[in-house]
Design an enzyme around this catalytic site. Sequence first.
Site, mmCIF file in Angstrom:
data_model
loop_
_atom_site.group_PDB
_atom_site.id
_atom_site.type_symbol
_atom_site.label_atom_id
_atom_site.label_comp_id
_atom_site.label_asym_id
_atom_site.label_seq_id
_atom_site.Cartn_x
_atom_site.Cartn_y
_atom_site.Cartn_z
ATOM 1 N N TYR A 95 0.833 -1.206 0.000
ATOM 2 C CA TYR A 95 0.000 0.000 0.000
ATOM 3 C C TYR A 95 0.869 1.259 0.000
ATOM 4 O O TYR A 95 0.636 2.203 -0.764
ATOM 5 C CB TYR A 95 -0.918 -0.010 1.220
ATOM 6 N N LYS A 153 2.791 3.025 18.140
ATOM 7 C CA LYS A 153 1.777 3.214 17.087
ATOM 8 C C LYS A 153 0.958 1.926 17.024
ATOM 9 O O LYS A 153 1.395 0.930 16.471
ATOM 10 C CB LYS A 153 2.447 3.506 15.752
ATOM 11 N N LYS A 193 7.191 4.784 11.228
ATOM 12 C CA LYS A 193 6.886 3.377 10.980
ATOM 13 C C LYS A 193 8.176 2.615 10.705
ATOM 14 O O LYS A 193 8.972 2.994 9.845
ATOM 15 C CB LYS A 193 5.942 3.261 9.776
#
Length: 659
Positions: A32, A111, A307
């Site tokens: 993605y 996260k 991330k």
Amino acid sequence: MTFDYPAAIARAQEAALAYYNGDEPTMTDAEYDQLLAEIMQHEVDYPNEKVDHGLFTAVAAGSAVAADVPHPSPMLSLDKVTDESDILKFLARIAEAAPDAADSRVSVQPKLDGMAIRARYEDAKLVQVVTRGDGRSGEDVTARVLRDNIEIAHLPRYLPTSAPVSFEVRGELLMSHDDFLASNANRVAAGKASFANPRNATAGTVRADKLEYDVQLTFVTYEHDGIPADAESQFLFADDLLNYGGGAHATGTAAPALVLEAIDLFGSDRATFDYPTDGVVLKATSPRVRNVLGETSRAPRWAVAYKYEAQTGETTIRDILVEVGRTGNLSFTAVFDPVLVDGSTISRASLHNVDLIADKDIRIGSKAIVYKANDIIPQVLSVTNGPDTTPWVPPTEDADGFPYEYAGKFLRSTNPADSVAALITYAASRDVLDIDTLGRSVADAMVESGLVSDLADLFEVSFNQLESLPFGDGVFGETRASKLYWNIAAAKEQPLNRVITALGIRKTGRTFGRRLAAHFRSLDALLEAMPEDLQQVEGIAAGRAEVIYSGVQHNRQVIRRLIELGVTSTADEAVSAGAPLAGMTVVVTGSTKGTKLEAYGRNEMNELIEKNGGKSSGSVSKNTSLLVAGEGAGSKLTKAEQLGVETISPDEFAERLGL
């Protein structure tokens, strides 16, 4: 191939909608992110073709999500930072917006990969739960969340307080790894297919019209205002999940180092973290700083998400292989569908021992979450089992009828031929004695014929014995015998570290073979070494020293025979202080194909570095002196550049060493 811009947008929006609704994912996170990067690049290259799709500006990436309950204030998404320089820019932005030092604090939170919700309490009772939706308004899922067969830890339905107050909490509804295992087991028992992962399980549970099994969920609060003091213990706060110098880090002079340290530490621990996560969130804690920085239509400017590279992957176990190691211990390897983890595709993972397989209940057909321990060795983190899985039963004997026996937690072969053949195969491998033509089938033939019963026997085998060795449907033959005979003879000249490694002593291997050779410098000295002498070698503590000492003494006669047979028994001269790499820690990464280093494997490269006075390392850190970066160097090159580490090409490295 021409990039299909409209089709790419449609694919991205479909993937985003599946993600937010908890449907079966249509692509991985990495796929993605790559698709979004391609869309963004196309818009840079062809600005006239750009359309308003919301992929970079709207929560849920512009997909159509249910949103009929307005939020008192927006529940926005987060902008991403991708490297250390981006993080430092964010911290500088916070510091610049802070009126004084007390305001320049940020929290470092995990996260969490779940479902963002807003929960409202009135008079100590949970009265409403709303999803994030499009960020401005969301879907009321109160009735679904409060079903009797859903248990949510840290989102109490009633609070132990008498204060008649109203307040709301915002956070992540998710499944811990334990929640996921228990809920998925209940789902499978009810005749349903397993969920793909904890995130989909959470969203799928909330979206389900009917729920015919029990589900466990957890709520983690990351924004709250007005919780009564006597009710705070009922909630789990995101700031409390990490303990690296406390949840909050000052962004003063030393703050960037503290924040980066916390990110690195959590990056090392995240594979075994209790909750699904793929990064950290950095937030300014001061309301004044938040007010100064404000927000965009999609994200606050006072918070960002970093991330990590994907460290876990989801796959299916297809087989469990059983092999006899060089010392007779059985090793177990899970074979699964190939999956991309931390930048590389893996399809196998070590299972260590029978107890681990039983404790994790690993079966043929298990849905597995796999990760790289220490960023190198693939491992199975957890599994879920449906009705179509087949329980795995450990073997009790080998093909010859010899029983397997337990040695502590390990199964061990009682077949001496099997373990000797494994040892000979290991000794002949490229990174050890490098005896070409001597693979497992040849080693098996040598052992089965009685030609070889230990490592020293290998160097006494004659050409005639090899030529007439029973092999396959005939004999080994003159051509192969000649090649193998001279390869064995050449192996006598391999350096001392490889000879020590070839003994197959437990707790040694190639790294400690090099260290033992460098320290003792001869087989005679190694034979005379006591456990306390072995502890003087880097990385050898008391336990390892005892195992190595026992292994050396067990092989005493073999070692004496190797010396007598002319196998290398002393090390080359010690490296001088003027060696090209003296005192340096060197990391080699990327491909060396087409360079002067092309012929060097990993072990040979380590030997080359140490021969020239350096120390080889597998990761870049502040202690790294030199990075040799080949094609496709990737994240190690990026980190080296950030740390200011000297970086050269493989050919430049070869020239420096005079190759």
